[in-house]
Design a protein around this motif. Sequence first.
Motif, short mmCIF file in Angstrom:
data_model
loop_
_atom_site.label_atom_id
_atom_site.label_comp_id
_atom_site.label_asym_id
_atom_site.label_seq_id
_atom_site.Cartn_x
_atom_site.Cartn_y
_atom_site.Cartn_z
N ALA A 56 14.39 2.27 -1.23
CA ALA A 56 15.37 1.28 -2.18
C ALA A 56 14.24 0.89 -3.03
O ALA A 56 14.68 0.65 -4.23
CB ALA A 56 15.75 0.06 -1.27
N LEU A 57 13.27 0.50 -2.86
CA LEU A 57 12.05 0.22 -3.62
C LEU A 57 11.98 1.25 -4.80
O LEU A 57 11.71 0.74 -5.92
CB LEU A 57 10.82 -0.51 -3.00
N LEU A 58 11.55 2.34 -4.19
CA LEU A 58 11.51 3.68 -4.98
C LEU A 58 12.64 3.89 -6.00
O LEU A 58 12.36 4.55 -7.18
CB LEU A 58 11.20 4.88 -4.36
N ASN A 59 13.94 3.56 -5.81
CA ASN A 59 14.89 3.73 -6.59
C ASN A 59 14.58 2.67 -7.67
O ASN A 59 15.13 3.08 -8.89
CB ASN A 59 16.26 3.32 -5.73
N LEU A 60 14.34 1.64 -7.57
CA LEU A 60 14.03 0.70 -8.62
C LEU A 60 13.01 1.15 -9.35
O LEU A 60 12.93 1.04 -10.67
CB LEU A 60 13.50 -0.69 -8.08
N ILE A 61 11.79 1.75 -8.92
CA ILE A 61 10.90 2.19 -9.86
C ILE A 61 11.33 3.41 -10.29
O ILE A 61 10.86 3.58 -11.76
CB ILE A 61 9.54 2.70 -8.90
N SER A 78 0.84 -1.15 -0.04
CA SER A 78 0.05 -0.05 -0.03
C SER A 78 0.95 1.19 0.05
O SER A 78 0.62 2.23 -0.53
CB SER A 78 -0.99 -0.22 1.25
N GLU A 79 1.79 1.17 0.83
CA GLU A 79 2.71 2.45 0.93
C GLU A 79 3.65 2.54 -0.43
O GLU A 79 3.89 3.80 -0.93
CB GLU A 79 3.97 2.44 2.09
N LEU A 80 3.78 1.56 -0.97
CA LEU A 80 4.81 1.37 -2.28
C LEU A 80 3.69 1.95 -3.33
O LEU A 80 4.19 2.98 -4.17
CB LEU A 80 5.37 0.15 -2.52
N THR A 81 2.49 1.62 -3.66
CA THR A 81 1.80 2.11 -4.53
C THR A 81 1.48 3.64 -4.25
O THR A 81 1.19 4.42 -5.37
CB THR A 81 0.56 1.14 -4.60
N ASP A 82 1.14 4.06 -3.14
CA ASP A 82 0.79 5.31 -2.73
C ASP A 82 2.13 6.29 -3.41
O ASP A 82 1.84 7.41 -3.61
CB ASP A 82 0.42 5.67 -1.31
N ALA A 83 3.19 5.80 -2.88
CA ALA A 83 4.37 6.59 -3.30
C ALA A 83 4.60 6.67 -4.83
O ALA A 83 5.17 7.75 -5.12
CB ALA A 83 5.85 6.00 -2.43
N VAL A 84 4.22 5.66 -5.56
CA VAL A 84 4.37 5.62 -7.11
C VAL A 84 3.49 6.87 -7.65
O VAL A 84 3.75 7.52 -8.47
CB VAL A 84 4.21 4.38 -7.37
N LEU A 85 2.20 6.78 -6.92
CA LEU A 85 1.31 7.84 -7.44
C LEU A 85 1.68 9.18 -7.15
O LEU A 85 1.22 9.95 -7.95
CB LEU A 85 -0.17 7.41 -7.08
N PRO A 109 3.07 10.59 -11.24
CA PRO A 109 1.82 10.57 -11.45
C PRO A 109 1.69 10.34 -12.89
O PRO A 109 0.49 9.60 -13.19
CB PRO A 109 1.10 11.98 -10.95
N GLU A 110 2.57 10.62 -13.78
CA GLU A 110 2.49 10.25 -15.17
C GLU A 110 2.49 8.86 -15.46
O GLU A 110 2.27 8.39 -16.78
CB GLU A 110 3.37 11.01 -15.91
N GLN A 111 2.77 8.08 -14.83
CA GLN A 111 3.00 6.62 -15.01
C GLN A 111 1.96 5.81 -14.63
O GLN A 111 1.26 6.22 -13.37
CB GLN A 111 4.25 5.91 -14.10
#
Length: 413
Positions: free
Chosen positions: A304-309, A269-276, A280-282
Amino acid sequence: MRRASAIQRLLVFRTFALAALAILLPAAEFFTDPDIGYPALIPIITLMIVFHIFSLIRYRDKTVISTPAMLGQVLSDLLFLTLILNSTGGATNAFVSLLLLPIVFAGVSLSVQLLGVVTLLALAAYSYLLLTMPEHAMHMMDMKQHFIFMGANFFISALVIALVVGAMAKMIADRERMMAQQREEQLRQEQLLALGSASAQVTHQLATPLGHLQLLFDELKESYPRDPVIEEMAQPLAQTTRHLEYFRTLAQAIREGRSERMTVNELLSELTDAVLLHFPEQTLDYRQAEHPGAIVCDAMLLPALLNLIQNAVQANEAKGENRLELSCLVMGETLSLSLRDFGPGIEEHNLAHLGDGLQKSESGLGMALMLSNATFERLGGHLTLSNHPEGGALARVTLNLEQENEAFADSGR
């Protein structure tokens, strides 16, 4: 000689052996039995010299040669020694124990299987010399029992040398491999420490000019409240301030060694919220589902996960794509997260080394991947990179789930 390779040591030893033969054989004619027939050794030694010169020309500047080539060198020495001993008394020759030397060289330069082959051939050579001794050596001197025990002694010595030298060679090779891995890990840790120090220094230096810019922005906003340029400045300034505060929070959490228990669903949930929030264009394709289990992590896992994204987003932008695929799989005590982009993929020559250290590529040095991989390994997981068969790159993160008994213990406390 301390830094010489196995083939170089073998060539040096053979050079001294040939020099000794050239000096001792003429003298042996005057001090030993003339019936031994030392002149018969001249063709054998000549052939040995020719072979040695050929080996010197081919291998003198090489530190590593192929296994078949090294096996051929060892077996050639065994063959020449057998021929020389056969012409000078066979098993009655005082130097018959020299047949053990090829076993020693095989133990330090060949595999265990090939060491066994060389040992068996040395035993066969000695058996041949023992069985082809002249009859008078057995009967006239009544030495039959003595030579039988000599043969048994040679067999035992060959087996002991093969076992001991083979075990020591394997132990040394394992130790050198472990030392090489430790050197690589130390270099990697030094790179991580240098990157961390540089990041902390840059962040500290940014705090003062950022605060000054914030004051200027507040004054400009009061003077020109409706200016569109000033309104556009608000978002990047606020975002930079949030990143700076987040970095301070991470640094404090790392310094205090704080860890937290997070369920798989909370992490996703935190990962998907951080991506949005950050991209936001992805479009993130993720099938929402309930996953059991929890992980013990620290504040660095999500960055670390956000670096991959972020790397996946940059790959998408290179091909004009805006779609990411995220999948989650829980198997026993392991959590596997897979992230796929639709970019150009990873260069094959960088695929095996990205994440292990700084690697030069067209898109940078792989710094983000190295930092992310270091975080995953510190948490007991690892990162695997590959190219998707249908295009794009695939990053798979594996993390260990918390043990059930630990979870119950935490809940009881």
